[in-house]
Design a protein around this motif. Structure first.
Motif, short mmCIF file in Angstrom:
data_model
loop_
_atom_site.label_atom_id
_atom_site.label_comp_id
_atom_site.label_asym_id
_atom_site.label_seq_id
_atom_site.Cartn_x
_atom_site.Cartn_y
_atom_site.Cartn_z
N UNK A 33 0.87 -1.26 0.09
CA UNK A 33 -0.01 0.04 0.01
C UNK A 33 0.85 1.36 0.10
N UNK A 34 2.00 1.07 -0.06
CA UNK A 34 2.97 2.30 -0.12
C UNK A 34 3.41 2.77 -1.47
N UNK A 35 3.35 1.83 -2.51
CA UNK A 35 4.08 2.05 -3.66
C UNK A 35 3.46 3.13 -4.64
N UNK A 36 1.84 3.15 -4.59
CA UNK A 36 1.53 4.24 -5.35
C UNK A 36 1.62 5.82 -4.62
N UNK A 37 1.57 5.69 -3.18
CA UNK A 37 1.74 7.20 -2.50
C UNK A 37 3.28 7.66 -2.72
N UNK A 38 4.20 6.49 -2.77
CA UNK A 38 5.59 7.03 -3.22
C UNK A 38 5.71 7.46 -4.30
N UNK A 39 5.07 6.84 -5.45
CA UNK A 39 5.18 7.35 -6.78
C UNK A 39 4.60 8.70 -6.76
N UNK A 40 3.47 9.28 -6.25
CA UNK A 40 2.63 10.61 -6.12
C UNK A 40 3.83 11.38 -5.31
N UNK A 41 4.28 11.17 -4.17
CA UNK A 41 5.08 12.09 -3.62
C UNK A 41 6.35 12.30 -4.33
N UNK A 42 6.98 11.64 -5.14
CA UNK A 42 8.29 11.64 -5.26
C UNK A 42 8.58 11.79 -6.97
N UNK A 43 7.12 11.57 -7.59
CA UNK A 43 7.49 11.84 -9.07
C UNK A 43 6.57 12.69 -9.98
N UNK A 44 5.57 13.32 -9.20
CA UNK A 44 4.57 14.24 -9.49
C UNK A 44 4.99 15.48 -9.13
N UNK A 45 4.37 16.50 -10.23
CA UNK A 45 5.01 17.86 -9.95
C UNK A 45 4.23 18.54 -8.79
N UNK A 46 4.70 19.42 -8.08
CA UNK A 46 4.15 19.78 -6.51
C UNK A 46 2.97 20.15 -6.50
N UNK A 47 2.37 20.74 -7.42
CA UNK A 47 0.98 21.20 -7.70
C UNK A 47 -0.20 19.83 -7.86
N UNK A 48 0.29 18.85 -8.26
CA UNK A 48 -0.49 17.67 -8.49
C UNK A 48 -0.39 16.90 -7.19
N UNK A 49 0.52 16.95 -6.39
CA UNK A 49 0.88 16.26 -5.36
C UNK A 49 -0.64 16.12 -4.45
N UNK A 50 -1.02 17.23 -4.21
CA UNK A 50 -2.08 17.69 -3.23
C UNK A 50 -3.39 17.01 -3.95
#
Length: 416
Positions: A244-261
């Motif tokens: 359950x940590x894989x997708x959230x890791x992708x979000x936090x580390x690979x997405x632009x800051x504005x899209x993380x939220x």
């Protein structure tokens, strides 16, 4: 993570208690909008990121070679959790029970402004669920492929655990990590060779490079498993899983800051949406079928409204405790389906007996349901037989029907 669970849980309890079913219905619309838009954004970004290494079909071929596109298993092994037959039969009874008997779903139909609206809601569920699930699973495959091209962390477990393991035994940790890095590079090289073979159109070369990729992929997977096992052992969290940590890791580390939220909002919205439905359903059942029927039959609507709010808060507290415990399982969505499958079959059997088999009385059905439920729980907890959890839905439902007929025949004229 526990703070997030408690915070989200309290937020859901507050707006469900204060706003009731209207608040649940209203927030569902906004939450679904956030979820769909967020998933679309994540899908587009991950496709863009992996397209620099290989084409879309080539990346799917890599996923297939690494064993992540096994769409259907045609075997009849009952101990396998996911086969074509467990999906068609067990999954059918699971869906029939969930969408037909679960209060969280039934109350949506009953709260529709008209029969037409209720039917449209049910059809919308039927038509949207399959393609939506397909896109979510495909997104998971694409994120997996992304982390085959780009070096992932040695483990997706929280950094605090990784740091603790490194501090406790730095030399052993470094050896495991070095082995993982070496195997990852070998796998990436094998992937590039496989893509080259696909583009060349040489069937023999494709087969040989695919075998190399499978071997390299297994070595890389094993090295990550060894490191993860070391971390969880050193930190004393042997049951901790990283799924359950894989997708959230992708979000936090690979997405632009504005899209993380936005993507974090997607995850929170999904959790809040399902939780609010269940709390509302549990409060309704507890108030109407338990409190009103057995303890206080002639009170005002205002009184029952207050009692319903109390039950909502109580069930919310229990849900938070369950969520804290569920963080220890391998996959949260799988844990929910397992728990549901233990009981859904029995509930469905009761509904089928009540609506379609008029010769079965209440006493026979009630006793049959108890026996069927005990049988399902025995199968699950015992080591005598191992059966994939989707089959529990079929077994529970079938046992209720069969035992009801048998018991009714014994009771004969006592149809009550």
């Amino acid at each position: 993570m526990n703070t997030t669970v408690i915070g989200v849980g309290l937020a859901v309890v507050i707006y469900t208690v204060t706003g009731g079913s209207h608040a649940v219905s209203l927030t569902h619309k906004y939450q679904m909008t956030v979820i769909l838009s967020g998933m679309a954004v994540a899908f587009g970004i991950v496709v863009y990121k992996i397209s620099g290494h290989a084409g879309f079909r080539e990346n799917l071929s890599i996923a297939g070679a690494l064993g992540h596109l096994n769409v259907a298993d045609f075997s009849f092994d009952l101990d396998k959790r996911y086969t074509l037959w467990s999906g068609l039969l067990g999954g059918f009874f699971l869906s029939l029970s969930y969408f037909g008997t679960d209060q969280s779903q039934a109350q949506r139909y009953m709260s529709g402004q008209s029969i037409r609206d209720s039917r449209l809601g049910l059809m919308f569920n039927a038509l949207l669920k399959v393609p939506m699930q397909f896109m979510i699973l495909l997104l998971g495959v694409l994120v997996f492929i992304f982390y085959q091209w780009e070096k992932p962390p040695a483990t997706f477990l929280p950094e605090s655990m990784t740091e603790a393991a490194a501090a406790a035994d730095a030399e052993t940790y470094q050896n495991y990590e070095n082995a993982f890095i070496s195997n990852f590079k070998s796998q990436k090289s094998a992937m590039q060779e496989f893509v080259g073979a696909l583009r060349a159109g040489d069937e023999a070369l494709v087969l040989s490079s695919e075998e190399k990729l499978k071997v390299a992929g297994e070595e890389s997977r094993q090295s990550r498993t060894n490191l993860k096992t070391h971390i969880t052992t050193v930190t004393g969290a042997e049951s901790m899983k990283e799924t359950d940590y894989v997708f959230i890791h992708f979000v936090l580390n690979e997405l632009p800051i504005g899209l993380i939220g936005l993507l974090v909002a997607v995850i929170l919205s999904a959790a809040m949406s399902s939780t609010a439905s269940e709390l509302s359903a549990l409060a309704t059942i507890s108030t109407v079928d338990f409190y009103q029927s057995h303890f206080s039959k002639n009170q005002s609507d205002a009184h029952y409204k207050k009692v319903s709010r109390v039950f909502t808060a109580v069930w919310g507290g229990l849900a938070i405790l369950f969520a804290l415990f569920a963080s220890m399982v391998e996959s949260l969505i799988e844990a929910v389906n397992i728990v549901g499958s233990l009981f859904y079959g029995t509930v469905l059997g009761l509904f089928l007996a009540a609506f379609f088999i008029i010769r079965i009385g209440a006493h026979a059905a009630f006793i049959a349901a108890i026996l069927a439920q005990l049988s399902v729980l025995f199968i699950y907890f015992s080591d005598i037989v191992t059966i994939g959890y989707l089959w529990y839905n079929l077994i529970g439902c079938g046992l209720v029907i069969v035992l009801s007929f048998m018991l009714q025949a014994v009771m004969r004229g006592r149809k009550v």
